[in-house]
Design a protein around this motif. Sequence first.
Motif, short mmCIF file in Angstrom:
data_model
loop_
_atom_site.label_atom_id
_atom_site.label_comp_id
_atom_site.label_asym_id
_atom_site.label_seq_id
_atom_site.Cartn_x
_atom_site.Cartn_y
_atom_site.Cartn_z
N PRO A 98 -27.45 38.30 94.27
CA PRO A 98 -28.83 37.82 94.49
C PRO A 98 -29.52 38.57 95.63
N LEU A 99 -28.72 39.05 96.60
CA LEU A 99 -29.31 39.76 97.74
C LEU A 99 -29.97 41.07 97.29
N LEU A 100 -29.22 41.86 96.51
CA LEU A 100 -29.75 43.18 96.13
C LEU A 100 -30.72 43.12 94.96
N SER A 101 -30.48 42.16 94.02
CA SER A 101 -31.33 42.17 92.84
C SER A 101 -32.58 41.30 93.00
N LEU A 102 -32.48 40.21 93.77
CA LEU A 102 -33.63 39.31 93.90
C LEU A 102 -34.15 39.23 95.33
N GLY A 103 -33.38 39.74 96.28
CA GLY A 103 -33.78 39.66 97.69
C GLY A 103 -33.55 38.28 98.26
N ARG A 118 -37.06 45.92 93.80
CA ARG A 118 -37.64 47.24 94.05
C ARG A 118 -36.70 48.15 94.85
N MET A 119 -35.66 47.54 95.44
CA MET A 119 -34.69 48.34 96.20
C MET A 119 -34.06 49.42 95.31
N PHE A 120 -33.78 49.05 94.04
CA PHE A 120 -33.13 50.00 93.13
C PHE A 120 -34.06 51.17 92.79
N VAL A 121 -35.37 50.96 92.92
CA VAL A 121 -36.33 52.01 92.62
C VAL A 121 -36.68 52.79 93.89
N GLU A 122 -36.92 52.02 94.98
CA GLU A 122 -37.40 52.67 96.22
C GLU A 122 -36.29 53.26 97.08
N HIS A 123 -35.13 52.60 97.12
CA HIS A 123 -34.03 53.09 97.96
C HIS A 123 -32.72 53.13 97.17
N PRO A 124 -32.70 53.85 96.04
CA PRO A 124 -31.45 53.83 95.26
C PRO A 124 -30.27 54.40 96.03
N ASP A 125 -30.55 55.38 96.92
CA ASP A 125 -29.45 55.98 97.69
C ASP A 125 -28.77 54.94 98.58
N VAL A 126 -29.58 54.03 99.15
CA VAL A 126 -29.00 53.01 100.05
C VAL A 126 -28.23 51.97 99.23
N VAL A 127 -28.83 51.51 98.13
CA VAL A 127 -28.17 50.46 97.33
C VAL A 127 -26.85 50.97 96.78
N VAL A 149 -36.54 33.99 107.23
CA VAL A 149 -36.60 35.31 106.61
C VAL A 149 -37.50 35.30 105.37
N LEU A 150 -37.38 34.25 104.54
CA LEU A 150 -38.11 34.25 103.27
C LEU A 150 -39.42 33.45 103.29
N GLY A 151 -39.63 32.67 104.35
CA GLY A 151 -40.79 31.76 104.40
C GLY A 151 -42.12 32.46 104.19
N GLY A 152 -42.32 33.56 104.88
CA GLY A 152 -43.58 34.30 104.76
C GLY A 152 -43.81 34.78 103.34
N GLY A 153 -42.75 35.29 102.72
CA GLY A 153 -42.83 35.79 101.33
C GLY A 153 -43.13 34.67 100.36
N VAL A 179 -34.63 44.59 106.76
CA VAL A 179 -36.04 44.57 107.18
C VAL A 179 -36.24 45.43 108.43
N ILE A 180 -35.31 45.32 109.38
CA ILE A 180 -35.40 46.13 110.61
C ILE A 180 -35.40 47.62 110.25
N LEU A 181 -34.64 47.97 109.22
CA LEU A 181 -34.54 49.38 108.82
C LEU A 181 -35.67 49.81 107.89
N GLY A 182 -36.63 48.92 107.67
CA GLY A 182 -37.81 49.27 106.88
C GLY A 182 -37.64 49.10 105.39
N MET A 183 -36.68 48.26 104.97
CA MET A 183 -36.47 48.04 103.53
C MET A 183 -36.57 46.54 103.23
N GLN A 184 -37.06 46.22 102.05
CA GLN A 184 -37.14 44.82 101.65
C GLN A 184 -36.18 44.62 100.48
N PRO A 185 -35.05 43.91 100.71
CA PRO A 185 -34.13 43.71 99.59
C PRO A 185 -34.82 43.00 98.43
N GLY A 186 -34.44 43.36 97.23
CA GLY A 186 -35.06 42.78 96.05
C GLY A 186 -35.04 43.81 94.94
#
Lengths: 502, 156
Positions: free
Chosen positions: A321-326, A350-359, A445-449, A341-348
């Motif tokens: 759920p962390l990587l696929s849904l955030g 889009r991680m697989f599209v925007e940061h595939p190298d990290v995932v 962490v998720l309240g704002g979203g 988030v500190i490293l400038g990424m939002q798990p969810g």
Amino acid sequence: MDQSIAGLLSGFARMLEPSMLLACFGGTLAGTLVGVLPGLGPSAAVAILLPVIYGTDPLAAIVVLAGIYYGAMYGGTITSVLLNVPGESASVVTTFDGYPLAKAGKAGVALSLAAIGSFVAGTLGLVFLTLTAQPLASLAIAFGPAEYFAIMIFAFVMVSSLSGGSVLKGLLSLFIGLLLASVGQDIVSGQARLTMGQLRLMDGINFVPVVVGLFGLAELIDTILNPSEFHFGKQQKFKLRSVFPSRSEVKQTSGSMVRGSFLGFFIGVLPGAGATIASFLSYGLERRISKTPQMFGKGALQGVVGPESANNAASSGAFVPLLSLGIPGSATTAVLISGFVILGMQPGPRMFVEHPDVVWGLIASMYVGNVMLLLQNTLMIPVIVWILAVSRKQLPIVVALFCVVGVYGVNNSLFDVWMMLGFGVLGYAFKHYNVPLTPLIIALVLGGGAEEAFRQALIISAGNPAVFVKSGISCAFLVVSVLILMMPTITRKLMPPSEQAA
Amino acid sequence: MINRFGFPALAFAIALVGALAAYSSRGLALFEEFTVGPGVAPVGYGIAVAVIGLALGITDLMQSRQTTQSELMPPEVKRKALYFVGLLLAMVLLLEPLGFPVVATLFCFAGLILVCEVRPLRALPTAVGIAAAFYFIFVVMLHLPIPNGALLKGLT
């Protein structure tokens, strides 16, 4: 499927870099030590390291933080078996049979079988993670704000009701987190909310001091108030030769490893039901199906291997759920989200599209880390026990200093350090009165979203609240959430009157 | 007595914070065109915190409680925790005027003696070692601008 395999291979290519292997080794070793040292859990350790990861290579930082998380699951076994002291909550159940085995002179076999079980379960969990995360993310990428809002509500409800203890206390913790998340400038109107005239609160509450205070400092105060007294006796001394199990012992426990892997992974995927619940359920299952249930509690190998396999598989499952849904499923994964988030990424998705190298680098690092942990937790046990004996006394002071320096370093601000101290005391009070901390941190962490998704969904539907039940997915998540909240009342109503009175 | 009323006091304090948050957000709009306004979240969450806090506090007061874990704790253990929190507060207060190297050494020295029960002769070199290691890692290697205080200001 092909996409997943190609992604994983590219992840492995990245992981072969010496700096990444070093990060993986450092993270898993730190995790093992965190698991070994009573009073410092994985969530606290990851929280304490958050201030240090600013400006570092994102993949290396995430590899270290994740290594601490799953490494702690391995390390917790060592003190549970040798000293009857669980290093972290998921290893409590391991003491039931692990310590009797150590007293019977079988500490080496218990530890090595637990390490093998953890390795098998961790690897099987990773295979499931590799196969499920991307398809789920591809599905989730089509989700609109209404679906996202419903999923977040589901996560909030699951975490509040499954955190243990009273649901009302879970909800109190959740709403405090949501209230803290609403501090700062409103995303739509730009108006200041709950800032008390402080300019530094306009960007919202920085979650690093909150997380370090609630998890790191609170745990230190708790450790000082509840010191684990243990002495190194005969059962802690064993020869390296004795860690190799016989063929019959492996055969006897292989079923427990596989059962623990499946059970642990599926429990780990559920938000709120983490490694601790998985280990207890696995222990119950092993005892129920055992031909010798009377041996449980007196030194049954299955009583060690099953729960240890389950808690490791659960830690892999929590990444789905962390990587696929955030959505974080546990306190540690909530803190890990803060790291992303500190490293400038939002798990969810889009991680697989925007940061595939990290995932994919992260998933590959977990395969590599599992091999490293198997070696660390069999060959290095004497060294780890020595570190435990030498450092446990000075630990609170060193960790406290680390918290202060780390939090100060985030913004070079003493305000953050004061905030950390305040949340540290609040965190201890919550622990003392059994108010769960996980809902607070997940809500922060998720309240704002969640608020953003709610408002967006209403704007898209021209203010029609039916938007949340029009989509099958959001309707299903909301109905399940309501049912979970009503579960205690329904169960009470279904009970016979005599039991209700009791 | 403190333990008996500890949780209700905490719950009522949290309820008060929730109520204050809701009250101080009353000027924010609750509705905007097609959606909710910026006031809904702080007012709604504040009210929820206040109501749940009150409910928990009242329920706890009405229940007969057994001896709590902290009542069973020996006083020296409680004293250690108080020393720890007190030392942390002192460290943060003195961080800017005295600087990190001095404050960290004093914190470690006092903490090792009062909290970890290390003998003073062993605590002193350990404290100096820990503070020096932190200074080397965070200031020298990671260039973290931790306050140096008046003592080291001239040197850097």
